[in-house]
Design a protein around this motif. Sequence first.
Motif, PDB file in Angstrom:
ATOM      1  N   ASP A   1       0.965  -1.097  -0.175  1.00  0.00           N
ATOM      2  CA  ASP A   1       0.134   0.048   0.127  1.00  0.00           C
ATOM      3  C   ASP A   1       0.947   1.079  -0.191  1.00  0.00           C
ATOM      4  N   VAL A   2       1.011   1.921  -1.039  1.00  0.00           N
ATOM      5  CA  VAL A   2       1.964   2.933  -1.422  1.00  0.00           C
ATOM      6  C   VAL A   2       1.348   4.383  -1.666  1.00  0.00           C
TER       7      VAL A   2
ATOM      8  N   CYS B   1       3.347  13.406   4.427  1.00  0.00           N
ATOM      9  CA  CYS B   1       4.494  12.705   3.607  1.00  0.00           C
ATOM     10  C   CYS B   1       3.874  11.761   2.588  1.00  0.00           C
ATOM     11  N   ASP B   2       4.941  11.213   1.704  1.00  0.00           N
ATOM     12  CA  ASP B   2       4.601   9.758   0.846  1.00  0.00           C
ATOM     13  C   ASP B   2       4.503   8.925   2.288  1.00  0.00           C
ATOM     14  N   SER B   3       3.923   7.699   1.838  1.00  0.00           N
ATOM     15  CA  SER B   3       3.917   6.553   2.889  1.00  0.00           C
ATOM     16  C   SER B   3       3.785   5.109   2.105  1.00  0.00           C
TER      17      SER B   3
ATOM     18  N   PHE C   1      14.143   2.089   3.198  1.00  0.00           N
ATOM     19  CA  PHE C   1      13.386   1.028   2.685  1.00  0.00           C
ATOM     20  C   PHE C   1      13.397   1.768   1.031  1.00  0.00           C
ATOM     21  N   THR C   2      13.516   0.731   0.162  1.00  0.00           N
ATOM     22  CA  THR C   2      13.460   1.103  -1.321  1.00  0.00           C
ATOM     23  C   THR C   2      12.366   0.165  -1.922  1.00  0.00           C
ATOM     24  N   LEU C   3      11.446   0.624  -2.519  1.00  0.00           N
ATOM     25  CA  LEU C   3      10.406  -0.309  -3.287  1.00  0.00           C
ATOM     26  C   LEU C   3      10.921  -0.292  -4.747  1.00  0.00           C
TER      27      LEU C   3
ATOM     28  N   GLU D   1      -2.530  13.319  -5.369  1.00  0.00           N
ATOM     29  CA  GLU D   1      -2.142  11.979  -4.740  1.00  0.00           C
ATOM     30  C   GLU D   1      -2.432  10.998  -5.589  1.00  0.00           C
ATOM     31  N   ALA D   2      -1.520   9.933  -5.345  1.00  0.00           N
ATOM     32  CA  ALA D   2      -1.824   8.767  -5.944  1.00  0.00           C
ATOM     33  C   ALA D   2      -1.485   7.574  -4.915  1.00  0.00           C
ATOM     34  N   ARG D   3      -2.339   6.750  -5.023  1.00  0.00           N
ATOM     35  CA  ARG D   3      -2.175   5.412  -3.961  1.00  0.00           C
ATOM     36  C   ARG D   3      -2.540   3.975  -4.688  1.00  0.00           C
TER      37      ARG D   3
END
Length: 314
Positions: A23-24, A32-34, A55-57, A295-297
Motif C-alpha cells: 500500500d503505497v 509525506c509519501d507513505s 526502505f526502497t520499493l 495524490e496517487a495510491r
Amino acid sequence: MIRGRITTCDHKIFELPELLSWDVRYTGSVPCDSYKVTFSYTAELEPVLRRAAGFTLMDGENVLLRGIVDEYEIRQTEDGLSGLLAGRGYAARLLDNESRAATYQGAALRDIVRSHVTPYGIPCDRTADISSGAELYTVAAGSSQWKALEGFCRAYGNFSPTFDRYGRLWAAPEKIGKTFVLSDSNSILSLVKRENHYGVLSEVLVIDKTRNQMHRACDQDWIDRGGQCRRVLYTPGQSTWAKMRYTGAYQLAQSRAEEETVEAVLAGGFLAFPGDRVELNLERTGLRGMYRVAEARTRAGADGQTTALTLRPV
C-alpha cells in the motif's frame, strides 16, 4: 516484479522475501509519501528488521519509492509467519527535526536549503533562484525544518517544495510530469467528483495596525457565483506592502485549493504520480478538463492491484 529492499543503520542492504501486499501513497509533499508492505517472514530476518533504517520499493531496477522505516511487525497466525514494514518518504526527515530560531537577511533559497535540508542527507534536484532581498526572514522557535523551508518558498517564490519518489527535493515550482487522457474506455473501477464550498473565502482584509495600512483581496469569480465569506488578518508590524498582498492572495488560493476534487480508482498499479496531468474526457459523467494528480495510491494483495488518484483542476 515488485520487490523491497532494506538499508540498515550500518549501511548494509538486504533484499526482502516475496512481497505479499503493498500500500503505497504518494503526495510529493506534506503529509509525506507513505508505504506499508507485508512479506513472507523467516527467523533470520529479525536482526535485520531491528536495524532497518531505510526502505526502497522497486519494480525490477526501477525505483518506485525511497523512504525511512517507522515501524515493523512480526506476525504468527494460523496461516503462518509474515512481516510488516511501514514508513514515510524523505520529507519526514524535515518534519521530524526541529529548527533553532533564526533570522536571515538577504538570504537566498540555496542558503535555506544548505542550513535546513542538506544536514539531513537529502539531495536537492533543483533550487529556484529566489531570495528575501532586503527583508528579514524569521524562523520561529519550535518550527520544523520543513516549515523553515516551505515558509521561505511560499513567501518569496509562491510555491511549495516537493519530493519525488527517489527521495530528492525539488525546491522550485512544481515539475510537470507526464500527461495522459482518462476516458470511458479506461478500466475505471469507481469515480467520484466532489465540490465543497465550505470555507472558500470571497474576501480577505489584511491589516497592519502598526503602519495603519490595509489591503483588501477579493476572489471576484467566487463572489459572482454567490460566495460570501470574509476573513480579517492582522500582520506583524514589520510586514511590507508586498507581503500584505501576498498574504491575502495566499489565503484566497489556499481556501480554494481543495474546493473541487475528482477521485478515480483504476485497475493496475503505479499508473501516475503527483505532478502528472490527467485530461478527463468522460462522456458518461460529462467531466472534461485538465487536472493534476495531487495524490496517487497503489494497493495490491490477493485481489490484484488498483491505483486511486486524487485529481484537482490545473
